[in-house]
Scaffold this active site. Sequence first.
Site: not given
Length: 394
Positions: A284-285, A328, A368, A370
């Site tokens: 993600c980030l 986003g 994600h 997980e």
Amino acid sequence: MSKLAASARSDQARALLALADGTVFEGISFGAPTTQVGEVVFNTSLTGYQEIATDPSYCRQIVTLTYPHIGNVGTNAQDEESGQLYLSGLVIKDLPMLVSNFRSNMPLGDYLKQHGVPGIAGIDTRKLTRILREKGAQNGCLMTEGSGETFTAERAVELARGFPGLAGMDLAKVVSCTNTHEWTEGEWTLGEAAEVPHFQQGDRPHHVVAYDFGAKRNILRMLAQRGCRVTVVPAQTPIEKVLALNPDGVFLSNGPGDPEPCDYAISAIKHVLEHTKLPVFGICLGHQLMALASGAKTLKMKFGHHGANHPVQELSSKRVFITSQNHGFAVDPESLPANLRVTHVSLFDGSIQGLERTDRAAFCFQGHPEASPGPHDLAELFDRFIADIKASKQ
């Protein structure tokens, strides 16, 4: 006003959701009696509302759940992805009067109130979602009656327009842990205590340092389950301190906000990529930060990806995975350097979902893995990280 709001009992406080474009929804307050501003987004997940509420990646966002019936299974400690709620507010259609689940220990409304988060129920979430899809994620204000603010649509719109937006906002350091600590909890099975590890504590041969930009607990569990001694460090930890821990690999966690202002993280990751041979894995980030550290750029998406049914294709095998998404911002495909290769793409909009370095053991994924929407489609990404660590030791 919706039927639910119109039929509210006299003892039920009202709530307003105002968008920066001037649109105002009136409904019923079911969380904390407070007023909050943030970016209004929608999430299409049918289940997992508590995981969504406790995901640090939703910091400074007001989350709209498109599935109409939310709260029927209550809340419990095992489903928390962090120790607190970071979202600015929760927007739903129907709040059930009864909660029924053997794991529940608190209704959703009480759970929000305990954590100081406002909620609004009884509005037309389909109309709201259409607005966000057509105009993009908007700044908004969730105002509750009795919060101390003047309870008017005009004031709510004014507060919504005063929110600066997430672009340029560094939130990773806001939600990160404050102290370095070791994570020892492994994956858990329904009906068993979450704190009981399903592996031998002494059987953890791989030392992974995890940068906490807003890490979800289940990510850390999956690393620990695979034989990793996980040391979690705050987002702004200098790279010298990380390397002094003698890790076998570096993990870059998920998190909220715009990745570009996180210069401390980009600098640290760039040092790892250019001056060490340590395997790197980002989610993600962490995916976006690894791309920035490699020379790519990121961009703000129109309304982002938030849901648990997003199809993603692995380019090498053409396999399609069902993924959980919450972001986003995305990596700009026009900015990729020669040593950064796309591994996965979204089948919704073609955006980049996975990257790998061609010159070293480093890869990242936007979704994600997980979160188990598949339910185990992408657990192999964690296995790949372990394989990279084992190979680096040979």
